[in-house]
Scaffold this active site. Structure first.
Site, short mmCIF file in Angstrom:
data_model
loop_
_atom_site.label_atom_id
_atom_site.label_comp_id
_atom_site.label_asym_id
_atom_site.label_seq_id
_atom_site.Cartn_x
_atom_site.Cartn_y
_atom_site.Cartn_z
N GLY A 23 12.44 36.63 -17.91
CA GLY A 23 11.00 36.84 -17.85
C GLY A 23 10.66 37.91 -16.83
N GLN A 64 5.78 42.97 -11.05
CA GLN A 64 7.18 43.17 -10.64
C GLN A 64 7.68 44.58 -10.95
OE1 GLN A 64 8.61 39.35 -12.71
NE2 GLN A 64 9.98 39.55 -10.97
N CYS A 81 14.37 34.60 -9.29
CA CYS A 81 13.38 35.62 -9.64
C CYS A 81 14.01 37.00 -9.46
CB CYS A 81 12.17 35.47 -8.72
SG CYS A 81 10.88 36.69 -9.02
N LEU A 82 13.76 37.89 -10.43
CA LEU A 82 14.34 39.24 -10.35
C LEU A 82 13.87 39.98 -9.10
CD1 LEU A 82 14.10 40.43 -14.08
CD2 LEU A 82 16.15 39.71 -12.84
N HIS A 96 6.17 30.37 -14.28
CA HIS A 96 6.69 31.27 -13.24
C HIS A 96 6.05 32.67 -13.36
CE1 HIS A 96 10.24 32.86 -10.77
NE2 HIS A 96 9.67 33.96 -11.22
N GLU A 97 6.00 33.18 -14.60
CA GLU A 97 5.48 34.54 -14.81
C GLU A 97 3.96 34.59 -14.60
OE1 GLU A 97 7.70 36.62 -14.70
OE2 GLU A 97 9.34 35.31 -15.29
N HIS A 139 3.10 34.89 -11.04
CA HIS A 139 3.21 36.27 -10.53
C HIS A 139 1.87 37.00 -10.64
CE1 HIS A 139 7.34 37.13 -9.39
NE2 HIS A 139 7.82 36.60 -10.49
CO CO Z 1 9.77 36.02 -10.86
#
Ligand code: CO
Length: 166
Positions: free
Chosen positions: A46, A51, A91-92, A133-134, A137
């Site tokens: 995701g 991000q 998380c990326l 989660h997304e 963000h």
């Molecule tokens: Co994330």
């Protein structure tokens, strides 16, 4: 379709509330497909627009599983939720950290698809967690913000050391 650069914690944009997308136009569609490329290139499941340094309410995800499905959502909102469970997340934008977070088991999310059409996605399991989660963000909330205060301090201390090393 270029792969975009992923911004890492503690970039200020990751703590900001993203803006509603007024219209899903060709430029927006291009951003969504670039986000998909970026997510796959990073082996993520995701990715949210902040991000990649863009403060707009847009997310992409593909959690695979028995029904592999790529989801692109603009202006997503959780309209229903039920149950809670704890599970490990990463998380990326926060490499090297995995922590246990409590999330809803099931969610219904309303948003616009890449053609600007309103859709509702009902999800459970990993897709449900990933959607939450997304969407977090987009409100400037990271998964480490959902930890207990003590645990969060611990993780932030560890992150400070990692950032210094770079
Ligand atoms: Co994330």
């Amino acid at each position: 379709m270029p792969v975009l650069e992923i911004v890492n914690y503690p970039a200020p944009i990751l703590a900001e509330v993203a803006q509603e997308v007024p219209e899903v136009d060709a430029k927006m569609r291009e951003l969504l497909s670039d986000m998909v490329e970026t997510m796959y290139a990073a082996n993520g499941i995701g990715l949210a627009a902040p991000q990649v340094g863009i403060g707009l309410r847009a997310i992409v995800l593909d959690t695979g599983g028995e029904e592999p499905q790529l989801i692109k959502l603009v202006n997503p909102v959780i309209i229903e939720s039920s149950g809670t469970s704890k599970g490990e997340e990463g998380c990326l934008s926060i490499p090297e950290v995995r922590e246990t977070v409590e999330r809803f088991d099931k969610v219904s999310v309303k948003g616009l698809d890449e053609n600007g059409k309103e859709i509702v996605i009902e999800a459970d399991g990993l897709t449900s967690v990933c959607l939450q989660h997304e969407i977090d963000h987009l409100d400037g909330v990271l998964f480490i913000d959902r930890l207990t205060r003590v645990r969060k301090q611990l993780v932030k201390g560890k992150l400070k050391k990692l950032v210094k090393k770079q």
